[in-house]
Design an enzyme around this catalytic site. Sequence first.
Site, PDB file in Angstrom:
ATOM      1  N   ASP A   1     113.596 -53.170  22.108  1.00 57.42           N
ATOM      2  CA  ASP A   1     112.515 -52.510  21.672  1.00 57.42           C
ATOM      3  C   ASP A   1     112.423 -50.926  21.844  1.00 57.42           C
ATOM      4  OD1 ASP A   1     111.739 -55.057  21.085  1.00 57.42           O
ATOM      5  OD2 ASP A   1     110.350 -55.083  22.785  1.00 57.42           O
TER       6      ASP A   1
ATOM      7  N   SER B   1     122.749 -53.471  18.263  1.00 53.85           N
ATOM      8  CA  SER B   1     122.896 -53.370  19.689  1.00 53.85           C
ATOM      9  C   SER B   1     123.742 -54.501  20.308  1.00 53.85           C
ATOM     10  CB  SER B   1     121.352 -53.566  20.352  1.00 53.85           C
ATOM     11  OG  SER B   1     120.937 -54.573  20.107  1.00 53.85           O
TER      12      SER B   1
HETATM   13  O1  LIG Z   1     108.596 -62.326  19.158  1.00 57.30           O
HETATM   14  P1  LIG Z   1     109.582 -62.881  19.870  1.00 57.30           P
HETATM   15  O2  LIG Z   1     111.265 -62.590  19.147  1.00 57.30           O
HETATM   16  O3  LIG Z   1     109.321 -64.165  20.227  1.00 57.30           O
HETATM   17  O4  LIG Z   1     109.988 -61.719  21.218  1.00 57.30           O
HETATM   18  C1  LIG Z   1     108.725 -61.382  21.812  1.00 57.30           C
HETATM   19  C2  LIG Z   1     109.382 -61.007  23.145  1.00 57.30           C
HETATM   20  O5  LIG Z   1     110.080 -59.836  23.025  1.00 57.30           O
HETATM   21  C3  LIG Z   1     109.737 -58.775  23.813  1.00 57.30           C
HETATM   22  O6  LIG Z   1     109.222 -58.057  23.061  1.00 57.30           O
HETATM   23  C4  LIG Z   1     110.963 -58.203  24.497  1.00 57.30           C
HETATM   24  O7  LIG Z   1     111.803 -59.155  25.124  1.00 57.30           O
HETATM   25  C5  LIG Z   1     108.752 -59.344  24.647  1.00 57.30           C
HETATM   26  O8  LIG Z   1     107.828 -58.350  25.161  1.00 57.30           O
HETATM   27  C6  LIG Z   1     108.095 -60.390  24.250  1.00 57.30           C
HETATM   28  O9  LIG Z   1     107.794 -61.376  25.140  1.00 57.30           O
END
Ligand SMILES: O=P(O)(O)OC[C@H]1O[C@](O)(CO)[C@@H](O)[C@@H]1O
Length: 316
Positions: free
Chosen positions: A256, A224
């Site tokens: 996502d 992406s």
């Molecule tokens: O697991 P990581 O890399 O901290 O990312 C989690 C974050 O990414 C997202 O899935 C998308 O930004 C959020 O819902 C979440 O806060």
Amino acid sequence: MRGVATVTPNPALDLTTRLSALVPGAVNRVREAQEDPGGKGINVAGFLASQGARVPVLATGWLGEANAAAFRAFLAAGGIADRFLPVAGSTRTNVKIVEDDERVTDLNFPGFAVDAAAEDALAAAVRATAAECGWVALCGSLPRGASPGLHARLLGEARAAGAKVLLDASGPPFAAALGAGPDAIKPNGEELGELLGERVAGVADAAAAVGQVQARGVGTVIVSLGAEGAVFAEGDARVHAVGRPRALVSTVGAGDAMVAGWLMGTLRGLDLAGRARLATAFSLGALSTLGPRLPDAAEIAALAEAVEVEALPDAA
Ligand SMILES: O=P(O)(O)OC[C@H]1O[C@](O)(CO)[C@@H](O)[C@@H]1O
């Protein structure tokens, strides 16, 4: 019919806030705020369920027992089979700060702590869940105390149960799991660059870099690239897909959504260009909402129609 499962070892309650401009070191007044149960795999499962996956959608991982209710209610409301395991403590809250110029600042917290016994339990849950599924998506960061090889171990469990695996992670756990040869991965340009130790700044860089990852045993590579869309590589074929969002509100959950759209295209049996189109439409849809949410299926279909998909030269 075989379902699709997502694994979120480190979910998050997303507190997405909106203000005109963030001034570090000053008092900042929030204009609008929204709370969503999130974390990469939970978002993917939610997007699939809300767009009508037509196969069972399952979700597993860990949830801190102190604030699990909001997550469990979200899963139940979406008709998602809840296979999450409870651990002591609270699931983290991640703060997203969206400014009027569309810049997003993420404050992603470390999360609860897990131990070896919790890892064993999750490995067993992933194997049992994967036995009902054609695809399993392993998503996001690992919480405190988890071994960096956890995604690689879970990949092995899912595959032993007969499922294909999509991996969407970053850093050392991503690099470790690559060695286990996931069927598909979705890094962004920066994550791919970090993995390969080179700059991946646009379509040409991404198209040139994907072969190096495929050579490590990965089937499909989706890179992406923000406003430049995404490059999709499968075997020797490469396509580039790009489109315009109806509105640009926030990028929260856009990656996502791309994963969910690609999986949805796979469930529908679409070819590479069709999956690239749908994945891009999902991602564009996420841009028009503040938190990790999608517009309805009709809007996604309209976005998909407008996505431009071009074949890039095959790998030499
Ligand atoms: O697991 P990581 O890399 O901290 O990312 C989690 C974050 O990414 C997202 O899935 C998308 O930004 C959020 O819902 C979440 O806060």
